[in-house]
Design a protein around this motif. Structure first.
Motif, PDB file in Angstrom:
ATOM      1  N   GLU A 271     -11.390 -11.305   1.536  1.00 41.84           N
ATOM      2  CA  GLU A 271     -11.676 -11.991   0.259  1.00 41.84           C
ATOM      3  C   GLU A 271     -10.924 -13.320   0.154  1.00 41.84           C
ATOM      4  OE1 GLU A 271      -9.932  -9.232   0.585  1.00 41.84           O
ATOM      5  OE2 GLU A 271      -8.287  -9.068  -0.834  1.00 41.84           O
ATOM      6  N   HIS A 272     -10.105 -13.627   1.177  1.00 43.87           N
ATOM      7  CA  HIS A 272      -9.348 -14.886   1.159  1.00 43.87           C
ATOM      8  C   HIS A 272      -9.806 -15.854   2.255  1.00 43.87           C
ATOM      9  CE1 HIS A 272      -6.621 -13.117  -1.768  1.00 43.87           C
ATOM     10  NE2 HIS A 272      -6.537 -12.045  -0.994  1.00 43.87           N
TER      11      HIS A 272
ATOM     12  N   GLU B  32      -7.230  -6.482   3.194  1.00 43.53           N
ATOM     13  CA  GLU B  32      -7.097  -7.397   2.049  1.00 43.53           C
ATOM     14  C   GLU B  32      -7.069  -8.864   2.499  1.00 43.53           C
ATOM     15  OE1 GLU B  32      -7.346  -5.720  -0.796  1.00 43.53           O
ATOM     16  OE2 GLU B  32      -7.240  -3.879   0.401  1.00 43.53           O
TER      17      GLU B  32
ATOM     18  N   HIS C  58      -6.886 -13.710  -7.063  1.00 41.73           N
ATOM     19  CA  HIS C  58      -8.245 -13.376  -6.611  1.00 41.73           C
ATOM     20  C   HIS C  58      -9.315 -14.117  -7.397  1.00 41.73           C
ATOM     21  CE1 HIS C  58      -6.344  -9.615  -4.858  1.00 41.73           C
ATOM     22  NE2 HIS C  58      -6.930 -10.212  -3.847  1.00 41.73           N
TER      23      HIS C  58
HETATM   24 MG   LIG Z   1      -6.573  -9.921  -1.846  1.00 44.35          MG
END
Ligand SMILES: [Mg+2]
Ligand SMILES: C[S@@+](CC[C@H](N)C(=O)[O-])C[C@H]1O[C@@H](n2cnc3c(N)ncnc32)[C@H](O)[C@@H]1O
Length: 307
Positions: free
Chosen positions: A198-199, A195, A251
């Motif tokens: 996406e950052h 995770e 997000h």
């Molecule tokens: Mg995320």
């Protein structure tokens, strides 16, 4: 609410290239961050050239760092997904490294790095006890674990929490990036970034760094969210605006990668994706499980092509 939200996301999408595979150059020239040095909130605003850092994203994580171990707080979904993602990692890595998944310490002798470790909620699992069945004795997995994160507050929380237990106090936590670790010529048997992609500022460049940190024939595991309509509905509209699982704005849909894109950028970085799985949420039990459906949350396991 939804049209406004959609407009905001679309505006963001218009301003950002979906996936700039051509931007592969790394201009990083800053000195490497050791475990004692930090990327402070002030420095977050000085754009020190480090390809993976997206300063706006880091500021969001810095603001909620003290909630990492609150299993009902903003990181609730990660806590809830932990057993399921660990099951995927355990089974793929045991198969790849020819380790006995039923052994008490299957990863003895292997080194893992958890890139973007946050407060350490995954790192600790590599060392701390895992329940094989609710009634069975617990086992340590035995890997040597390094957790790195670009947000100093996250690393501090991770350190304090790990020190509460002698089993987890051996984790090496550093406030740094994958690129900086590379400058120190560190290599790991398994590089795990859940995770995080996406950052980051440049997913392709980030994957190159992850691949370079991986020993030849080593393993890389990445999880993220698919850039699908379903993911927009589930991971943004439902999770942020209806269920309030995550703070609003966590997000950006345009920052998500499709599984095909992830496979491609990993391939270009010399990582062959060998297995993928989706995560499925059961609203009745509140539990996550692995599934073939990769249309929303998914995880990929790959191996480093030896040169
Ligand atoms: Mg995320
Ligand atoms: C959604 S959290 C995931 C935390 C952890 N991997 C997990 O799944 O439990 C993303 C984390 O990545 C960190 N991060 C974002 N960009 C990073 C980068 N370029 N290098 C290192 N850490 C980064 C953030 O500070 C944050 O802690």
């Amino acid at each position: 609410m939804f049209p406004k939200l959609l407009m905001r996301q679309l505006r963001f999408l218009r301003n950002r290239p979906l996936l700039n595979l051509r931007f592969l150059s790394d201009t990083s020239t800053t000195p490497s961050q050791s475990c004692n040095s930090t990327i402070t909130p002030n420095k977050l605003h000085n754009h020190s050239p480090s390809s993976s850092l997206n300063y706006l994203e880091l500021a969001k994580f810095s603001a909620i760092a003290d909630t990492w171990w609150d299993s009902q707080g903003p990181f609730k979904p990660l806590h809830a997904m932990n057993p399921t993602r660990l099951a995927f990692i355990r089974s793929t890595l045991c198969r790849h490294f020819r380790k006995d998944p039923y052994s008490a310490r299957p990863f003895e002798g292997l080194s893992f790095v958890d890139v973007g470790c946050g407060g350490g909620i995954l790192s600790e699992l590599f060392l701390s006890s895992i329940t094989i069945s609710p009634m069975k004795p617990l086992a340590r997995m035995g890997a040597t674990v390094t957790g790195i994160d670009a947000v100093e507050n996250n690393v501090k929380i991770a350190r304090v929490h790990a020190d509460l237990d002698p089993e987890t106090s051996t984790i090496e936590y550093c406030c740094t990036t994958a690129e900086k670790l590379l400058e120190e010529q560190r290599k790991f048997d398994a590089v795990i970034a859940l995770e995080v992609i996406e950052h980051v500022a440049d997913p392709a460049e980030f994957c190159k760094s992850l691949a370079s940190l991986t020993v030849p024939n080593g393993a890389t595991v990445i999880s993220t969210i698919n850039r699908s309509i379903r993911a927009y509905a589930a991971a943004i509209v439902a999770a942020e605006y209806i269920l309030h699982w995550l703070p609003k704005g966590t997000h950006q849909w345009s920052s998500f990668l499709t599984p095909e894109e992830l496979v491609l950028i990993l391939k270009r970085a010399s990582i062959n994706v060998k297995q993928m799985a989706g995560f499925e949420y059961n609203p009745l039990t509140g539990r996550w499980s692995l599934s073939d459906d990769i249309s929303v949350n998914f995880i990929a396991f790959g191996t480093k092509i030896p040169r």
